[in-house]
Design a protein around this motif. Structure first.
Motif, mmCIF file in Angstrom:
data_model
loop_
_atom_site.group_PDB
_atom_site.id
_atom_site.type_symbol
_atom_site.label_atom_id
_atom_site.label_comp_id
_atom_site.label_asym_id
_atom_site.label_seq_id
_atom_site.Cartn_x
_atom_site.Cartn_y
_atom_site.Cartn_z
ATOM 1 N N UNK A 1 -50.291 -19.300 -79.651
ATOM 2 C CA UNK A 1 -51.514 -19.549 -80.431
ATOM 3 C C UNK A 1 -52.065 -18.296 -81.096
ATOM 4 N N UNK A 2 -51.976 -17.164 -80.421
ATOM 5 C CA UNK A 2 -52.598 -15.948 -80.953
ATOM 6 C C UNK A 2 -51.610 -15.036 -81.675
ATOM 7 N N UNK A 3 -50.396 -14.952 -81.218
ATOM 8 C CA UNK A 3 -49.412 -14.046 -81.807
ATOM 9 C C UNK A 3 -48.627 -14.748 -82.922
ATOM 10 N N UNK A 4 -47.770 -13.972 -83.585
ATOM 11 C CA UNK A 4 -46.928 -14.496 -84.664
ATOM 12 C C UNK A 4 -45.571 -14.958 -84.123
ATOM 13 N N UNK A 5 -45.571 -15.540 -82.947
ATOM 14 C CA UNK A 5 -44.315 -15.918 -82.309
ATOM 15 C C UNK A 5 -43.584 -16.993 -83.105
ATOM 16 N N UNK A 6 -44.310 -17.926 -83.684
ATOM 17 C CA UNK A 6 -43.680 -18.963 -84.495
ATOM 18 C C UNK A 6 -42.952 -18.396 -85.701
ATOM 19 N N UNK A 7 -43.547 -17.363 -86.310
ATOM 20 C CA UNK A 7 -42.905 -16.703 -87.455
ATOM 21 C C UNK A 7 -41.637 -15.983 -87.009
ATOM 22 N N UNK A 8 -41.700 -15.309 -85.868
ATOM 23 C CA UNK A 8 -40.517 -14.625 -85.339
ATOM 24 C C UNK A 8 -39.397 -15.624 -85.052
ATOM 25 N N UNK A 9 -39.740 -16.765 -84.494
ATOM 26 C CA UNK A 9 -38.748 -17.788 -84.176
ATOM 27 C C UNK A 9 -38.094 -18.311 -85.450
ATOM 28 N N UNK A 10 -38.899 -18.570 -86.470
ATOM 29 C CA UNK A 10 -38.362 -19.048 -87.749
ATOM 30 C C UNK A 10 -37.433 -18.009 -88.375
ATOM 31 N N UNK A 11 -37.833 -16.747 -88.327
ATOM 32 C CA UNK A 11 -37.002 -15.687 -88.898
ATOM 33 C C UNK A 11 -35.657 -15.585 -88.176
ATOM 34 N N UNK B 1 -35.865 -4.839 -91.095
ATOM 35 C CA UNK B 1 -36.855 -5.879 -91.343
ATOM 36 C C UNK B 1 -38.262 -5.288 -91.283
ATOM 37 N N UNK B 2 -39.233 -6.076 -91.717
ATOM 38 C CA UNK B 2 -40.631 -5.665 -91.614
ATOM 39 C C UNK B 2 -41.434 -6.764 -90.938
ATOM 40 N N UNK B 3 -42.751 -6.664 -90.992
ATOM 41 C CA UNK B 3 -43.613 -7.588 -90.256
ATOM 42 C C UNK B 3 -43.395 -9.039 -90.665
ATOM 43 N N UNK B 4 -43.010 -9.278 -91.929
ATOM 44 C CA UNK B 4 -42.812 -10.643 -92.402
ATOM 45 C C UNK B 4 -41.462 -11.222 -91.993
ATOM 46 N N UNK C 1 -42.065 -5.708 -79.352
ATOM 47 C CA UNK C 1 -43.405 -5.241 -79.723
ATOM 48 C C UNK C 1 -44.407 -5.378 -78.585
ATOM 49 N N UNK C 2 -44.063 -6.172 -77.562
ATOM 50 C CA UNK C 2 -44.938 -6.281 -76.403
ATOM 51 C C UNK C 2 -44.817 -5.077 -75.470
ATOM 52 N N UNK C 3 -43.838 -4.227 -75.731
ATOM 53 C CA UNK C 3 -43.654 -3.008 -74.943
ATOM 54 C C UNK C 3 -44.368 -1.876 -75.666
ATOM 55 N N UNK C 4 -45.490 -1.444 -75.126
ATOM 56 C CA UNK C 4 -46.283 -0.399 -75.750
ATOM 57 C C UNK C 4 -45.888 0.990 -75.284
ATOM 58 N N UNK C 5 -46.503 1.992 -75.888
ATOM 59 C CA UNK C 5 -46.209 3.380 -75.518
ATOM 60 C C UNK C 5 -46.799 3.740 -74.161
ATOM 61 N N UNK C 6 -47.886 3.063 -73.777
ATOM 62 C CA UNK C 6 -48.566 3.377 -72.525
ATOM 63 C C UNK C 6 -48.331 2.306 -71.471
ATOM 64 N N UNK C 7 -48.364 1.037 -71.865
ATOM 65 C CA UNK C 7 -48.229 -0.062 -70.919
ATOM 66 C C UNK C 7 -47.360 -1.165 -71.514
ATOM 67 N N UNK D 1 -42.120 -14.732 -73.796
ATOM 68 C CA UNK D 1 -41.370 -14.684 -75.052
ATOM 69 C C UNK D 1 -39.867 -14.637 -74.794
ATOM 70 N N UNK D 2 -39.444 -13.862 -73.799
ATOM 71 C CA UNK D 2 -38.022 -13.772 -73.480
ATOM 72 C C UNK D 2 -37.489 -15.106 -72.964
#
Length: 266
Positions: A53-63, A208-211, A221-227, A236-237
């Motif tokens: 609902x909040x992330x762009x997961x649907x777009x990633x799946x389509x790509x 690729x880029x954000x689109x 992208x869920x793996x950050x530099x700090x946490x 997602x996996x």
């Protein structure tokens, strides 16, 4: 007993990481970090709700679907035609080419990443679907051609010659005779190419880029530099694994026959 022990260790080595990922996707964030982890816990779907609902997961799946399906279609079509061309080639060049098709696999893919990025950037293809599709197709095409050549090599020459006597052109012979006989090879190549292109990260991360980010980049992208957001990352996996597992389940019989047929000459 030794064989069974080795088999059990192999199953544990394979299944335990998958269980950890799937179970973490249903745990609360605080429970994921508990050591030792609880085997019995109250499941929650909050991580799935967030990514859907909040992330762009649907777009990633389509790509990922666009890139993987395009790569699979291109490589199977071109690989089948290339293998057919090697079959009807009467000179010794065809056999020599088929023997060196997999030499490119000996070169690490990361060695071509920088020059490939420069090339794609100069022709303004970075950030488009075409960049990963062309790259992954070129990487998979030699293997698919080699796989198809093993099948077509077992087809008797008399079958092709009889079609020629009946007035069939080479293209028509490929369509009505060769292609139907390649169903096991096509099914085998489909799952192998689909899996490799679906799980590919290195080239997709740079081209690729954000689109046009696929699922692998989206999960990373869920793996950050700090946490690390282990809950969303695991959810997602888990969703990312489902399509390939379904395809593999329905095509597993073709996968075995596709990898073994053509390896032994009658």
């Amino acid at each position: 007993m030794l064989m069974y022990c080795i088999l059990i260790l192999f199953i544990l080595w394979t299944v335990v990481p998958i269980y950890i990922v799937i179970s973490n996707s249903f745990r609360k964030t605080i429970e994921i970090k508990q050591m030792p982890p609880k085997l019995v816990f109250e499941p929650t779907f909050s991580h799935y709700e967030k990514i859907l609902s909040l992330d762009r997961f649907g777009v990633y799946f389509k790509n990922s679907m666009i890139i993987s399906c395009s790569v699979t279609a291109f490589t199977i079509l071109l690989g089948s035609l290339a293998a057919y061309g090697l079959k009807i080639c009467k000179s010794s060049i065809g056999k020599r080419i088929s023997n060196v098709l997999l030499l490119g696999k000996m070169v690490p893919s990361i060695t071509i990443l920088v020059p490939l990025f420069v090339m794609m950037n100069r022709v303004r293809l970075t950030g488009t679907y075409l960049a990963p599709i062309l790259t992954l197709s070129c990487l998979s095409l030699p293997f698919v051609t080699w796989l198809m050549a093993g099948f077509i090599g077992d087809i008797p020459d008399e079958l092709i010659e009889s079609a020629s006597i009946m007035g069939c052109s080479r293209v028509k012979t490929f369509g009505i005779i060769i292609l139907p006989l390649l169903k096991p090879a096509i099914a085998s190549a489909t799952i192998l190419v689909m899996q490799s292109s679906w799980n590919e990260l290195m080239f997709s991360l740079q081209l690729t880029n954000l689109k046009t980010y696929p699922l692998t980049v989206g999960v990373a992208r869920y793996v950050g530099a700090v946490s690390v957001d282990w809950g969303k990352c695991s959810a997602a996996a888990t969703i990312t694994m489902v399509p390939i597992i379904i395809i593999g389940f329905f095509m597993q019989k073709y996968l075995v026959s596709g990898m073994t047929a053509g390896a032994v000459k009658g």
